[in-house]
Scaffold this motif. Sequence first.
Motif, PDB file in Angstrom:
ATOM      1  N   ASP A  75      -7.500   3.703  -4.713  1.00 54.61           N
ATOM      2  CA  ASP A  75      -8.739   4.155  -4.090  1.00 54.61           C
ATOM      3  C   ASP A  75      -8.555   5.635  -3.811  1.00 54.61           C
ATOM      4  O   ASP A  75      -7.894   6.012  -2.824  1.00 54.61           O
ATOM      5  CB  ASP A  75      -9.008   3.364  -2.810  1.00 54.61           C
ATOM      6  CG  ASP A  75     -10.338   3.714  -2.182  1.00 54.61           C
ATOM      7  OD1 ASP A  75     -10.892   4.799  -2.474  1.00 54.61           O
ATOM      8  OD2 ASP A  75     -10.825   2.912  -1.369  1.00 54.61           O
ATOM      9  N   SER A 104      -0.382  12.121   0.975  1.00 53.03           N
ATOM     10  CA  SER A 104      -0.919  13.312   1.627  1.00 53.03           C
ATOM     11  C   SER A 104      -0.349  14.522   0.921  1.00 53.03           C
ATOM     12  O   SER A 104       0.679  14.447   0.239  1.00 53.03           O
ATOM     13  CB  SER A 104      -0.557  13.337   3.111  1.00 53.03           C
ATOM     14  OG  SER A 104       0.836  13.341   3.288  1.00 53.03           O
ATOM     15  N   ALA A 142     -10.607   7.822  -2.794  1.00 55.27           N
ATOM     16  CA  ALA A 142     -11.253   8.270  -1.559  1.00 55.27           C
ATOM     17  C   ALA A 142     -10.343   8.065  -0.345  1.00 55.27           C
ATOM     18  O   ALA A 142     -10.471   8.766   0.663  1.00 55.27           O
ATOM     19  CB  ALA A 142     -12.564   7.529  -1.358  1.00 55.27           C
ATOM     20  N   LYS A 143      -9.432   7.097  -0.464  1.00 55.99           N
ATOM     21  CA  LYS A 143      -8.497   6.803   0.637  1.00 55.99           C
ATOM     22  C   LYS A 143      -7.084   7.304   0.344  1.00 55.99           C
ATOM     23  O   LYS A 143      -6.170   7.051   1.127  1.00 55.99           O
ATOM     24  CB  LYS A 143      -8.461   5.297   0.896  1.00 55.99           C
ATOM     25  CG  LYS A 143      -9.781   4.727   1.401  1.00 55.99           C
ATOM     26  CD  LYS A 143      -9.661   3.245   1.699  1.00 55.99           C
ATOM     27  CE  LYS A 143     -10.967   2.704   2.255  1.00 55.99           C
ATOM     28  NZ  LYS A 143     -10.887   1.240   2.551  1.00 55.99           N
ATOM     29  N   ASN A 144      -6.916   7.975  -0.796  1.00 56.93           N
ATOM     30  CA  ASN A 144      -5.586   8.482  -1.188  1.00 56.93           C
ATOM     31  C   ASN A 144      -4.532   7.374  -1.180  1.00 56.93           C
ATOM     32  O   ASN A 144      -3.387   7.582  -0.749  1.00 56.93           O
ATOM     33  CB  ASN A 144      -5.133   9.609  -0.250  1.00 56.93           C
ATOM     34  CG  ASN A 144      -5.913  10.885  -0.449  1.00 56.93           C
ATOM     35  OD1 ASN A 144      -6.700  11.005  -1.392  1.00 56.93           O
ATOM     36  ND2 ASN A 144      -5.719  11.848   0.434  1.00 56.93           N
ATOM     37  N   THR A 145      -4.912   6.220  -1.661  1.00 57.77           N
ATOM     38  CA  THR A 145      -4.041   5.048  -1.559  1.00 57.77           C
ATOM     39  C   THR A 145      -3.960   4.311  -2.888  1.00 57.77           C
ATOM     40  O   THR A 145      -4.971   4.144  -3.578  1.00 57.77           O
ATOM     41  CB  THR A 145      -4.540   4.108  -0.458  1.00 57.77           C
ATOM     42  OG1 THR A 145      -4.544   4.818   0.799  1.00 57.77           O
ATOM     43  CG2 THR A 145      -3.623   2.899  -0.313  1.00 57.77           C
ATOM     44  N   THR A 184       0.128   5.367   0.749  1.00 58.60           N
ATOM     45  CA  THR A 184      -0.830   6.409   1.081  1.00 58.60           C
ATOM     46  C   THR A 184      -0.199   7.773   0.874  1.00 58.60           C
ATOM     47  O   THR A 184       0.947   8.017   1.276  1.00 58.60           O
ATOM     48  CB  THR A 184      -1.299   6.265   2.536  1.00 58.60           C
ATOM     49  OG1 THR A 184      -1.901   4.974   2.686  1.00 58.60           O
ATOM     50  CG2 THR A 184      -2.318   7.336   2.893  1.00 58.60           C
ATOM     51  N   SER A 224       0.850  -1.187   0.000  1.00 56.86           N
ATOM     52  CA  SER A 224       0.000   0.000   0.000  1.00 56.86           C
ATOM     53  C   SER A 224       0.884   1.235   0.000  1.00 56.86           C
ATOM     54  O   SER A 224       1.999   1.220   0.525  1.00 56.86           O
ATOM     55  CB  SER A 224      -0.901   0.030   1.235  1.00 56.86           C
ATOM     56  OG  SER A 224      -1.742  -1.097   1.288  1.00 56.86           O
TER      57      SER A 224
END
Length: 123
Positions: A73, A25, A75-78, A23, A21
């Motif tokens: 995804d 920001s 929506a999950k910034n992933t 992620t 994964s």
Amino acid sequence: QVQLVESGGGLVQAGGSLRLSCTASGRTFSSFVMGWFRQAPGREREFVAAISWRGTGTYYADSVKGRFTISRDNAKNTVYLQMNSLKPEDTAVYYCAASTRWGRTGPAEYDYWGQGTQVTVSS
């Protein structure tokens, strides 16, 4: 600026699976093409897979095609990398990266990088 953090690496036997994964920001995640690269000791960093801004397009290195799947995804910034049927030659540090350009496989075409996560496949 975009900050990327990978997770999910580890030690697995040949034939096994791992899911990485990454992620993000900072800037809007959906404005970037996301890619995965890897670098084994003594070798250059190489392209693994990439996915388009909305996830509708993907492309892969020949060495992983049919075994690895990239997904995202927003929506999950992933962004994810599902790795199946792992081989010892898949052993490397895996990096996620972000680019504003589609269809690129060179590391220099990617603007932001994570710190990497180690994947080790034992025989």
